[in-house]
Design a protein around this motif. Sequence first.
Motif, PDB file in Angstrom:
ATOM      1  N   HIS A   1       0.808  -1.226   0.000  1.00 50.54           N
ATOM      2  CA  HIS A   1       0.000   0.000   0.000  1.00 50.54           C
ATOM      3  C   HIS A   1       0.846   1.284   0.000  1.00 50.54           C
ATOM      4  O   HIS A   1       0.796   2.065   0.957  1.00 50.54           O
ATOM      5  N   PRO A   2       1.624   1.556  -1.050  1.00 51.78           N
ATOM      6  CA  PRO A   2       2.502   2.728  -1.015  1.00 51.78           C
ATOM      7  C   PRO A   2       1.765   4.052  -0.830  1.00 51.78           C
ATOM      8  O   PRO A   2       2.284   4.961  -0.172  1.00 51.78           O
ATOM      9  N   GLY A   3       0.568   4.180  -1.388  1.00 46.78           N
ATOM     10  CA  GLY A   3      -0.186   5.414  -1.195  1.00 46.78           C
ATOM     11  C   GLY A   3      -0.584   5.619   0.251  1.00 46.78           C
ATOM     12  O   GLY A   3      -0.491   6.729   0.791  1.00 46.78           O
ATOM     13  N   ARG A   4      -1.031   4.550   0.900  1.00 41.37           N
ATOM     14  CA  ARG A   4      -1.382   4.627   2.318  1.00 41.37           C
ATOM     15  C   ARG A   4      -0.147   4.846   3.178  1.00 41.37           C
ATOM     16  O   ARG A   4      -0.180   5.559   4.188  1.00 41.37           O
ATOM     17  N   TRP A   5       0.951   4.203   2.781  1.00 42.39           N
ATOM     18  CA  TRP A   5       2.214   4.435   3.509  1.00 42.39           C
ATOM     19  C   TRP A   5       2.565   5.917   3.458  1.00 42.39           C
ATOM     20  O   TRP A   5       2.946   6.504   4.487  1.00 42.39           O
ATOM     21  N   PHE A   6       2.429   6.522   2.291  1.00 44.57           N
ATOM     22  CA  PHE A   6       2.782   7.938   2.180  1.00 44.57           C
ATOM     23  C   PHE A   6       1.853   8.803   3.016  1.00 44.57           C
ATOM     24  O   PHE A   6       2.297   9.793   3.623  1.00 44.57           O
ATOM     25  N   ALA A   7       0.573   8.449   3.079  1.00 47.81           N
ATOM     26  CA  ALA A   7      -0.354   9.198   3.930  1.00 47.81           C
ATOM     27  C   ALA A   7       0.086   9.118   5.392  1.00 47.81           C
ATOM     28  O   ALA A   7       0.070  10.126   6.121  1.00 47.81           O
ATOM     29  N   GLY A   8       0.501   7.921   5.826  1.00 48.57           N
ATOM     30  CA  GLY A   8       0.993   7.775   7.184  1.00 48.57           C
ATOM     31  C   GLY A   8       2.301   8.509   7.409  1.00 48.57           C
ATOM     32  O   GLY A   8       2.516   9.128   8.470  1.00 48.57           O
ATOM     33  N   PHE A   9       3.191   8.450   6.431  1.00 50.09           N
ATOM     34  CA  PHE A   9       4.475   9.151   6.531  1.00 50.09           C
ATOM     35  C   PHE A   9       4.251  10.658   6.619  1.00 50.09           C
ATOM     36  O   PHE A   9       4.927  11.352   7.400  1.00 50.09           O
ATOM     37  N   THR A  10       3.298  11.171   5.851  1.00 49.48           N
ATOM     38  CA  THR A  10       2.979  12.594   5.903  1.00 49.48           C
ATOM     39  C   THR A  10       2.504  12.982   7.291  1.00 49.48           C
ATOM     40  O   THR A  10       2.902  14.028   7.839  1.00 49.48           O
ATOM     41  N   ARG A  11       1.649  12.153   7.884  1.00 54.94           N
ATOM     42  CA  ARG A  11       1.174  12.428   9.239  1.00 54.94           C
ATOM     43  C   ARG A  11       2.322  12.335  10.256  1.00 54.94           C
ATOM     44  O   ARG A  11       2.378  13.121  11.213  1.00 54.94           O
ATOM     45  N   LEU A  12       3.234  11.385  10.040  1.00 53.60           N
ATOM     46  CA  LEU A  12       4.391  11.260  10.924  1.00 53.60           C
ATOM     47  C   LEU A  12       5.240  12.520  10.891  1.00 53.60           C
ATOM     48  O   LEU A  12       5.615  13.074  11.942  1.00 53.60           O
ATOM     49  N   MET A  13       5.553  13.010   9.703  1.00 51.60           N
ATOM     50  CA  MET A  13       6.371  14.213   9.576  1.00 51.60           C
ATOM     51  C   MET A  13       5.651  15.437  10.149  1.00 51.60           C
ATOM     52  O   MET A  13       6.263  16.288  10.801  1.00 51.60           O
ATOM     53  N   ALA A  14       4.347  15.522   9.916  1.00 50.38           N
ATOM     54  CA  ALA A  14       3.572  16.639  10.457  1.00 50.38           C
ATOM     55  C   ALA A  14       3.575  16.604  11.986  1.00 50.38           C
ATOM     56  O   ALA A  14       3.675  17.656  12.643  1.00 50.38           O
ATOM     57  N   GLY A  15       3.485  15.400  12.555  1.00 48.27           N
ATOM     58  CA  GLY A  15       3.518  15.279  14.009  1.00 48.27           C
ATOM     59  C   GLY A  15       4.840  15.739  14.588  1.00 48.27           C
ATOM     60  O   GLY A  15       4.882  16.408  15.641  1.00 48.27           O
ATOM     61  N   LEU A  16       5.936  15.420  13.919  1.00 50.52           N
ATOM     62  CA  LEU A  16       7.252  15.874  14.387  1.00 50.52           C
ATOM     63  C   LEU A  16       7.375  17.388  14.277  1.00 50.52           C
ATOM     64  O   LEU A  16       7.870  18.053  15.196  1.00 50.52           O
ATOM     65  N   ARG A  17       6.929  17.938  13.158  1.00 47.81           N
ATOM     66  CA  ARG A  17       6.993  19.396  12.977  1.00 47.81           C
ATOM     67  C   ARG A  17       6.187  20.120  14.046  1.00 47.81           C
ATOM     68  O   ARG A  17       6.647  21.118  14.624  1.00 47.81           O
ATOM     69  N   GLN A  18       4.991  19.635  14.315  1.00 42.73           N
ATOM     70  CA  GLN A  18       4.129  20.288  15.297  1.00 42.73           C
ATOM     71  C   GLN A  18       4.675  20.159  16.716  1.00 42.73           C
ATOM     72  O   GLN A  18       4.534  21.078  17.536  1.00 42.73           O
ATOM     73  N   ALA A  19       5.317  19.044  17.014  1.00 41.20           N
ATOM     74  CA  ALA A  19       5.843  18.820  18.363  1.00 41.20           C
ATOM     75  C   ALA A  19       7.146  19.575  18.610  1.00 41.20           C
ATOM     76  O   ALA A  19       7.511  19.811  19.775  1.00 41.20           O
ATOM     77  N   LEU A  20       7.848  19.955  17.522  1.00 39.18           N
ATOM     78  CA  LEU A  20       9.161  20.598  17.660  1.00 39.18           C
ATOM     79  C   LEU A  20       9.176  21.905  16.849  1.00 39.18           C
ATOM     80  O   LEU A  20       9.872  22.016  15.831  1.00 39.18           O
ATOM     81  N   PRO A  21       8.446  22.911  17.306  1.00 39.50           N
ATOM     82  CA  PRO A  21       8.309  24.128  16.485  1.00 39.50           C
ATOM     83  C   PRO A  21       9.527  25.034  16.496  1.00 39.50           C
ATOM     84  O   PRO A  21       9.633  25.914  15.638  1.00 39.50           O
ATOM     85  N   GLN A  22      10.456  24.846  17.431  1.00 36.65           N
ATOM     86  CA  GLN A  22      11.548  25.805  17.576  1.00 36.65           C
ATOM     87  C   GLN A  22      12.929  25.149  17.529  1.00 36.65           C
ATOM     88  O   GLN A  22      13.870  25.640  18.131  1.00 36.65           O
ATOM     89  N   VAL A  23      13.036  24.077  16.790  1.00 38.47           N
ATOM     90  CA  VAL A  23      14.344  23.442  16.645  1.00 38.47           C
ATOM     91  C   VAL A  23      14.962  23.848  15.312  1.00 38.47           C
ATOM     92  O   VAL A  23      14.315  24.450  14.456  1.00 38.47           O
TER      93      VAL A  23
END
Length: 371
Positions: A95-117
């Motif tokens: 499921h590469p499309g679903r994997w990418f959807a999950g990867f996008t959410r993973l990266m967004a979660g890191l960005r939101q959790a670390l706004p000042q790094v």
Amino acid sequence: MTGGAPVWWVIGNPENRRVRLFQAALQLAGLAPARCVSYQDFLDRGPAALEEIAPGSVVRLESPGECFPVEQRILALGGVAGAMALTEERGRIHHPGRWFAGFTRLMAGLRQALPQVRWFNHPDDIVTLFDKPRCKALLAPHTLPPCPAFASAAAFRTWARAQPRGRFFVKLNYASSASGILAYDQNRRSGEELAYSTVERVPTPQGAKYFNSLKIARYRDGREIGAILDFLFAQGALVEPWIPKAAHAGMAYDLRVLAIAGQRQHAIARLSRSPMTNLHLGNRRCPVEALELDEARWRQIDTLVAQTMAHFPRSLYAGLDVLLPRHGGAPVLLEANAFGDLLPELKHQGRCTYQAEIAAFCARNDLGLAA
């Protein structure tokens, strides 16, 4: 922070060689080892796994690949029901499309959790670089001409027959390392098809499974080619013209160029007798000096590098795959790779890729640590 110096962090799979090589490069630079947060830990605990990363810290994101439990969690994050019940089948395309959807959410979660790094590569840029159609549209002046999108092998074949030339690449929209790629050649006189692919189709009583292989297969059976094409288009795939690559020592080649801070640094030619040049497929590395490219050609390549990286000002580096057309013309950007710096033993001005990135990051951020 200690004495005003930032703490360095790497988020990745701690057992992976990418993390080990980065840590070794920090040691060679006289820096303390990076502290590590595993993707598994972040996916399990969320922002709590990042609580010790202070504002102003340096954060490098490594590839989440080569770890099946992490792949499962990303698939689950992307909405794949039963992802955690999957069993590991080495090389299977899930499921590469679903994997990418999950990867996008993973990266967004890191960005939101670390706004000042301070990011080596920004999570949003990493997502863009993984999205072939989006990246291709963003970098359109430098890439191959666009082709229509297709939902089936039949639609693609009908279109291909009407084109002046019958040679194309079909690539999964969200993949790397030659995963899910097929080179298609249709004989204009006979109508016969020939395909080269890293995709292996394995029939089972429950239906066919599709795997990535380190061996490039050659297909002549139209039914087999059609089945692989249907699978790729169902998962989401783009089509590009197959442009003849420059040749050296009787083999076609392209270049992997590591762009750091907007400039070409490490570069290697990838020679192959097949349409795919990826080095992990057993293709040959060749020093770029052996190509004897003239200064004008290198200036063209450097311009392509600078113009590409200008679209990603928040990111330090990317691995760029550059095609030099066999029959002349400007260099063409094939792909830009967010994690394209794994080039073991390749040096530029005495530094490996990771050492060069550390030095450039320190210079860019005025850390005074680049030796």
